[in-house]
Design an enzyme around this catalytic site. Structure first.
Site, PDB file in Angstrom:
ATOM      1  N   ASP A  18       0.824  -1.211   0.000  1.00  0.00           N
ATOM      2  CA  ASP A  18       0.000   0.000   0.000  1.00  0.00           C
ATOM      3  C   ASP A  18       0.858   1.260   0.000  1.00  0.00           C
ATOM      4  O   ASP A  18       0.342   2.369  -0.127  1.00  0.00           O
ATOM      5  CB  ASP A  18      -1.002   0.003   1.156  1.00  0.00           C
ATOM      6  CG  ASP A  18      -0.355  -0.089   2.529  1.00  0.00           C
ATOM      7  OD1 ASP A  18       0.884  -0.170   2.600  1.00  0.00           O
ATOM      8  OD2 ASP A  18      -1.099  -0.078   3.535  1.00  0.00           O
ATOM      9  N   SER A  19       2.177   1.092   0.088  1.00  0.00           N
ATOM     10  CA  SER A  19       3.088   2.228  -0.079  1.00  0.00           C
ATOM     11  C   SER A  19       2.970   2.819  -1.473  1.00  0.00           C
ATOM     12  O   SER A  19       3.486   3.906  -1.738  1.00  0.00           O
ATOM     13  CB  SER A  19       4.533   1.787   0.177  1.00  0.00           C
ATOM     14  OG  SER A  19       4.864   0.638  -0.584  1.00  0.00           O
TER      15      SER A  19
ATOM     16  N   ASP B 183      -1.201  -6.194  -0.473  1.00  0.00           N
ATOM     17  CA  ASP B 183      -1.566  -5.608   0.820  1.00  0.00           C
ATOM     18  C   ASP B 183      -3.063  -5.392   0.978  1.00  0.00           C
ATOM     19  O   ASP B 183      -3.735  -4.933   0.043  1.00  0.00           O
ATOM     20  CB  ASP B 183      -0.895  -4.237   0.973  1.00  0.00           C
ATOM     21  CG  ASP B 183       0.302  -4.267   1.896  1.00  0.00           C
ATOM     22  OD1 ASP B 183       0.449  -5.234   2.661  1.00  0.00           O
ATOM     23  OD2 ASP B 183       1.090  -3.305   1.862  1.00  0.00           O
TER      24      ASP B 183
ATOM     25  N   GLU C  39      -1.485  -6.087   8.374  1.00  0.00           N
ATOM     26  CA  GLU C  39      -0.576  -5.552   9.386  1.00  0.00           C
ATOM     27  C   GLU C  39      -1.108  -5.705  10.802  1.00  0.00           C
ATOM     28  O   GLU C  39      -2.313  -5.655  11.038  1.00  0.00           O
ATOM     29  CB  GLU C  39      -0.332  -4.056   9.128  1.00  0.00           C
ATOM     30  CG  GLU C  39       0.380  -3.751   7.829  1.00  0.00           C
ATOM     31  CD  GLU C  39       0.644  -2.258   7.680  1.00  0.00           C
ATOM     32  OE1 GLU C  39       0.323  -1.485   8.619  1.00  0.00           O
ATOM     33  OE2 GLU C  39       1.176  -1.858   6.632  1.00  0.00           O
TER      34      GLU C  39
ATOM     35  N   GLU D 208       9.548  -5.279  10.043  1.00  0.00           N
ATOM     36  CA  GLU D 208      10.065  -3.992   9.563  1.00  0.00           C
ATOM     37  C   GLU D 208      10.625  -3.151  10.701  1.00  0.00           C
ATOM     38  O   GLU D 208       9.985  -2.984  11.733  1.00  0.00           O
ATOM     39  CB  GLU D 208       8.957  -3.216   8.834  1.00  0.00           C
ATOM     40  CG  GLU D 208       9.429  -1.885   8.271  1.00  0.00           C
ATOM     41  CD  GLU D 208       8.434  -1.243   7.322  1.00  0.00           C
ATOM     42  OE1 GLU D 208       8.704  -0.116   6.876  1.00  0.00           O
ATOM     43  OE2 GLU D 208       7.390  -1.863   7.025  1.00  0.00           O
TER      44      GLU D 208
ATOM     45  N   LYS E  34      -1.524  -9.603   2.397  1.00  0.00           N
ATOM     46  CA  LYS E  34      -0.761  -9.225   3.590  1.00  0.00           C
ATOM     47  C   LYS E  34      -1.595  -8.291   4.456  1.00  0.00           C
ATOM     48  O   LYS E  34      -2.271  -7.398   3.932  1.00  0.00           O
ATOM     49  CB  LYS E  34       0.557  -8.538   3.219  1.00  0.00           C
ATOM     50  CG  LYS E  34       1.413  -8.170   4.453  1.00  0.00           C
ATOM     51  CD  LYS E  34       2.811  -7.715   4.051  1.00  0.00           C
ATOM     52  CE  LYS E  34       2.840  -6.304   3.514  1.00  0.00           C
ATOM     53  NZ  LYS E  34       2.480  -5.286   4.544  1.00  0.00           N
TER      54      LYS E  34
END
EC number: 2.1.2.11
Length: 272
Positions: A43-44, A82, A114, A179, A112
């Site tokens: 999503d970056s 994501d 978080e 991360e 993915k």
């Protein structure tokens, strides 16, 4: 294309796993041509290719759009997409609907999600056949609260991360991204899990590494994190664009070399 079992086998054989974050057809095509093991559609992309200020503005539709493009560019690579902010954490039914939509419409190998709080979601998604990659440590969707800083830097925080990592594996996660955490902590977590652990800013003790395509190739980025190594310099493309501008203005481009040679106006004029 790698499978989950093959990635686990790589971990067991201590063969490092390479992963690159890519967002579109041409970058995915290059990543696959390079033989990279995994692609993350992160999503970056909100900041890197859409110009948003943060990942908060990224939608499920954005992720599906870019995930499809990446799959078309890399049909033979393990692709992870994501779940954007808001796609998990509303209600289990809605979360699973979002996950299924993302998984099916992108033809990804895994999604993915978080945070340590999503273990119930991982269990339910796994139960209906959706592979989930977990993400702990610095989680970009939470930087508004956590900030961009090293995670797991105290005894208590490190112990919690170790526990969280064990929990996401037990819930059924097929891999884990760590991360911005201390190297020795990441190495310890990697040793204690049977699933592959991919690090970004987590040192070399993990089972693999992930970097963003645009960061590692210096492509349109202004600020890079401490852990980013530049492997090529795509910024030289600006020089080519400047030369193009100059040649258009001077009339040097297009020359005969770049012009079709057929003449048609004599035929047109003879018909008048």
């Amino acid at each position: 294309m790698k499978t989950v079992s093959q990635l686990i086998d790589m971990k067991q054989k201590e063969t490092k796993i390479s992963m690159v974050t890519a967002y579109d057809f041409p970058s995915a095509k290059q990543v696959e041509a390079a033989g990279i093991d995994m692609i993350l559609v992160g999503d970056s992309l909100g900041m890197t290719v859409l110009g948003y200020e943060s990942t908060v503005q990224v939608t499920l539709a954005d992720m599906i759009h870019h995930g499809r493009a990446v799959r078309r560019g890399a049909p033979n690579t393990f692709v992870v997409v994501d779940m954007p902010i808001g796609a998990v954490g509303i209600s289990m039914t809605q979360d699973l609907n979002h996950a299924l939509k993302l998984y099916q419409e992108t033809n990804a190998n895994a999604i993915k999600a978080e945070g340590a709080h999503i273990t119930p979601f991982i269990e339910k998604a796994t139960a209906i056949g959706i592979p989930v990659v977990a993400h702990l440590g610095l989680t970009p969707q939470s930087v508004g609260v956590m900030g961009y800083k090293l995670q797991g830097a105290t005894k208590e925080a490190a112990e919690q991360l170790i526990l969280d990592a064990k929990n996401v594996e037990q819930a059924g996660a097929v891999a884990l991204v760590l991360e911005a955490i201390p190297n020795d902590l990441a190495e310890e977590i990697s040793k204690h899990l049977t699933i592959p652990v991919i690090g970004i800013g987590a040192g070399k003790g993990t089972d693999g590494q992930v970097l963003v395509y645009h960061d590692m190739l210096n492509y349109g980025v202004e600020h890079k994190a401490k852990f980013v190594k530049q492997f090529a310099d795509f910024s030289v493309g600006v020089d080519g664009l400047k030369q193009y501008d100059q040649e258009v203005k001077s009339g040097a481009f297009p020359s005969e070399e770049y012009t079709y040679k057929k003449k048609i106006m004599n035929e047109v004029n003879n018909n008048d």
